[in-house]
Design an enzyme around this catalytic site. Structure first.
Site, PDB file in Angstrom:
ATOM      1  N   GLU A  42      -6.083 -23.868   8.955  1.00  0.00           N
ATOM      2  CA  GLU A  42      -5.051 -24.604   9.696  1.00  0.00           C
ATOM      3  C   GLU A  42      -3.764 -23.785   9.594  1.00  0.00           C
ATOM      4  O   GLU A  42      -3.236 -23.313  10.588  1.00  0.00           O
ATOM      5  CB  GLU A  42      -4.857 -26.011   9.102  1.00  0.00           C
ATOM      6  CG  GLU A  42      -3.763 -26.825   9.805  1.00  0.00           C
ATOM      7  CD  GLU A  42      -3.486 -28.167   9.099  1.00  0.00           C
ATOM      8  OE1 GLU A  42      -3.773 -28.298   7.894  1.00  0.00           O
ATOM      9  OE2 GLU A  42      -2.942 -29.075   9.780  1.00  0.00           O
ATOM     10  N   HIS A  64     -10.637 -28.601   4.704  1.00  0.00           N
ATOM     11  CA  HIS A  64      -9.653 -28.037   5.622  1.00  0.00           C
ATOM     12  C   HIS A  64      -9.553 -26.543   5.308  1.00  0.00           C
ATOM     13  O   HIS A  64      -9.420 -26.158   4.139  1.00  0.00           O
ATOM     14  CB  HIS A  64      -8.276 -28.655   5.395  1.00  0.00           C
ATOM     15  CG  HIS A  64      -8.091 -30.039   5.936  1.00  0.00           C
ATOM     16  ND1 HIS A  64      -8.939 -31.070   5.660  1.00  0.00           N
ATOM     17  CD2 HIS A  64      -7.122 -30.549   6.761  1.00  0.00           C
ATOM     18  CE1 HIS A  64      -8.501 -32.166   6.275  1.00  0.00           C
ATOM     19  NE2 HIS A  64      -7.409 -31.882   6.950  1.00  0.00           N
ATOM     20  N   HIS A  95      -7.537 -38.865   8.945  1.00  0.00           N
ATOM     21  CA  HIS A  95      -7.039 -39.334   7.643  1.00  0.00           C
ATOM     22  C   HIS A  95      -6.595 -40.780   7.829  1.00  0.00           C
ATOM     23  O   HIS A  95      -5.682 -41.049   8.613  1.00  0.00           O
ATOM     24  CB  HIS A  95      -5.858 -38.481   7.184  1.00  0.00           C
ATOM     25  CG  HIS A  95      -6.182 -37.015   7.069  1.00  0.00           C
ATOM     26  ND1 HIS A  95      -6.547 -36.438   5.878  1.00  0.00           N
ATOM     27  CD2 HIS A  95      -6.223 -36.023   7.998  1.00  0.00           C
ATOM     28  CE1 HIS A  95      -6.782 -35.140   6.072  1.00  0.00           C
ATOM     29  NE2 HIS A  95      -6.600 -34.866   7.361  1.00  0.00           N
ATOM     30  N   HIS A 107     -12.513 -36.013  12.003  1.00  0.00           N
ATOM     31  CA  HIS A 107     -11.343 -35.511  11.257  1.00  0.00           C
ATOM     32  C   HIS A 107     -10.201 -36.502  11.451  1.00  0.00           C
ATOM     33  O   HIS A 107      -9.423 -36.390  12.401  1.00  0.00           O
ATOM     34  CB  HIS A 107     -10.978 -34.110  11.760  1.00  0.00           C
ATOM     35  CG  HIS A 107      -9.891 -33.443  10.973  1.00  0.00           C
ATOM     36  ND1 HIS A 107      -9.761 -32.068  10.895  1.00  0.00           N
ATOM     37  CD2 HIS A 107      -8.870 -33.941  10.232  1.00  0.00           C
ATOM     38  CE1 HIS A 107      -8.717 -31.766  10.143  1.00  0.00           C
ATOM     39  NE2 HIS A 107      -8.138 -32.889   9.739  1.00  0.00           N
ATOM     40  N   ASP A 116      -6.736 -36.351  13.559  1.00  0.00           N
ATOM     41  CA  ASP A 116      -6.071 -35.975  12.300  1.00  0.00           C
ATOM     42  C   ASP A 116      -5.231 -37.132  11.739  1.00  0.00           C
ATOM     43  O   ASP A 116      -5.721 -37.875  10.897  1.00  0.00           O
ATOM     44  CB  ASP A 116      -5.228 -34.704  12.492  1.00  0.00           C
ATOM     45  CG  ASP A 116      -5.028 -33.908  11.212  1.00  0.00           C
ATOM     46  OD1 ASP A 116      -5.626 -34.254  10.181  1.00  0.00           O
ATOM     47  OD2 ASP A 116      -4.276 -32.907  11.247  1.00  0.00           O
ATOM     48  N   ASP A 117      -3.983 -37.242  12.191  1.00  0.00           N
ATOM     49  CA  ASP A 117      -3.076 -38.309  11.721  1.00  0.00           C
ATOM     50  C   ASP A 117      -2.414 -38.937  12.953  1.00  0.00           C
ATOM     51  O   ASP A 117      -1.235 -38.684  13.235  1.00  0.00           O
ATOM     52  CB  ASP A 117      -2.010 -37.707  10.789  1.00  0.00           C
ATOM     53  CG  ASP A 117      -2.629 -37.026   9.590  1.00  0.00           C
ATOM     54  OD1 ASP A 117      -3.096 -37.727   8.679  1.00  0.00           O
ATOM     55  OD2 ASP A 117      -2.685 -35.783   9.592  1.00  0.00           O
TER      56      ASP A 117
HETATM   57  N1  ADE Z   1      -3.468 -34.422   5.163  1.00  0.00           N
HETATM   58  C1  ADE Z   1      -3.275 -35.181   6.236  1.00  0.00           C
HETATM   59  N2  ADE Z   1      -3.222 -34.448   7.348  1.00  0.00           N
HETATM   60  C2  ADE Z   1      -3.402 -33.156   6.965  1.00  0.00           C
HETATM   61  C3  ADE Z   1      -3.461 -31.916   7.644  1.00  0.00           C
HETATM   62  N3  ADE Z   1      -3.317 -31.807   8.963  1.00  0.00           N
HETATM   63  N4  ADE Z   1      -3.628 -30.798   6.904  1.00  0.00           N
HETATM   64  C4  ADE Z   1      -3.758 -30.878   5.583  1.00  0.00           C
HETATM   65  N5  ADE Z   1      -3.714 -32.006   4.903  1.00  0.00           N
HETATM   66  C5  ADE Z   1      -3.545 -33.142   5.583  1.00  0.00           C
HETATM   67 ZN    ZN Z   2      -6.544 -33.115   8.470  1.00  0.00          ZN
END
Ligand code: ADE
Ligand code: ZN
Length: 349
Positions: A204, A201, A23, A21, A282-283
């Site tokens: 969340e 997703h 991005h 996971h 994630d990011d």
């Molecule tokens: N795009 C990038 N990070 C995300 C996240 N945590 N939830 C939904 N979309 C995303």
């Molecule tokens: Zn994500």
């Protein structure tokens, strides 16, 4: 001798793991954003990387997404995407990642006039060399933005058809609340017909019903996040029974306020409930850490022991889309065992 025996605190970083996971646009570090902005003649509304980093105080998912999409303006050419992915893979390798299944958001680029082929070929330029350069095997997962119409997702899938040999599957991301999965039924059916794997997703910020919908209507094989499943015991029972992997992102959940603090994170409870959970970043450029950093953070905040860490690493390879190469999956699982030999836990299954 294993590194972890000399430096036990490094077990989480050194532990072989798959990242499922991630991005790629979320790996854009502020310094790289400024370098790309200068190269591409893009004006950023921040004085410097420090000031940009200061802006990374998010109240919720949407406040993060607003900045995340705006900053993507610096990514213009195939080389930009190659550099971005190569930098991520180097960092991931240094944190024990051996296999990465990488999300990208084509619509966030096509909407700015960057063709989907430029994005995919650019990313592939780094991914195709990753095993040789970084010792990390890779797959690419194309995500659709759920806050845009399903027709736009279908057009994007069509536009990507010449490049599908680079892509293992599709996903669904962006603002979740008010955007249930079912709207994307036809896109997921078309992707399945094209032989693509399916993730989304869900749970969340959206309710447990979105997780059920992702499973029942879209037929997803893994759920990204899935945190809010814990509000619904019947759903938890189903996810355990069907061995549906959940790709959890602890530092993201704190930064986007899905949980109040890491100490309150349900990860350990999810493991104890028998869920097949994995830990991911994630990011990472926005949320304060890459894969190993997430492992380290949950170990400290939740008191996870070596058995938990080993199980999380094993789960990451169990949940990976490696069905085409089971021998490789077995080798990765053996690497986890070798790295943790003499520590808690039995053989991999
Ligand atoms: N795009 C990038 N990070 C995300 C996240 N945590 N939830 C939904 N979309 C995303
Ligand atoms: Zn994500």
């Amino acid at each position: 001798m294993h590194l972890s025996e000399d430096f036990p605190e490094d077990l989480p970083a050194g532990l072989p793991k798959a990242e499922l996971h991630l991005h790629i646009e979320g790996t854009l570090e502020p310094e790289s954003a400024f370098a790309l902005a200068a190269r591409n003649g893009v004006e950023l509304p921040y004085a410097d990387a420090e000031e940009l980093r200061e802006a990374y105080r998010f109240g919720d998912l949407q406040s993060f997404l607003d900045l995340y999409y705006a900053l993507m303006a610096v990514l213009r050419t195939a080389d930009d995407f190659t550099e971005l992915a190569d930098a991520y893979l180097a960092r991931a390798a240094a944190q024990g990642v051996r296999h990465a299944e990488i999300f990208f958001d084509p619509q966030a680029h096509t909407a700015r006039g960057v063709p989907v082929g430029t994005v995919i070929e650019g990313l592939a330029g780094a991914l195709d060399r990753s095993e040789e350069r970084h010792g990390v095997t890779t797959q690419l997962i194309m995500c659709f933005l759920r806050d845009r119409p399903a027709e736009s997702a279908m057009e994007t899938l069509d536009a990507a058809k010449p490049c599908l040999h680079h892509i293992v599957g599709i996903g669904l991301d962006s603002a979740e609340a008010g955007h249930p999965p079912a709207a994307f039924r036809e896109v997921y059916a078309e992707a399945e017909a094209l032989g693509l794997r399916k993730v989304a997703h869900a749970g969340e910020e959206g309710p447990p019903s979105y997780i059920r919908e992702a499973l029942d209507v879209l037929g997803v094989e893994r759920v990204d996040h899935g945190l809010r499943a814990m509000e619904d015991p019947e759903l938890v029972e189903r996810l355990v029974r069907e061995r549906v992997p959940l790709t959890v992102c602890p530092l993201s959940n704190v930064r986007l306020r899905a949980v109040d603090a890491l100490a309150d994170h349900p990860l350990k409870a999810m493991m104890e409930a028998g869920l097949l959970v994995t830990v991911n970043s994630d990011d990472p450029a926005y949320f304060g850490g890459y894969a190993g950093d997430n492992f380290r953070a949950v170990r400290e905040a939740l008191g996870l022991d070596d058995h938990h860490l080993r199980e999380l690493a094993r789960n990451s390879f169990r949940a990976a889309f490696l069905d085409h190469d089971e021998a490789r999956r077995a080798r990765y699982l053996a690497e986890v065992d070798a790295h943790t030999s003499g520590r808690a836990g039995g053989p991999s299954r």
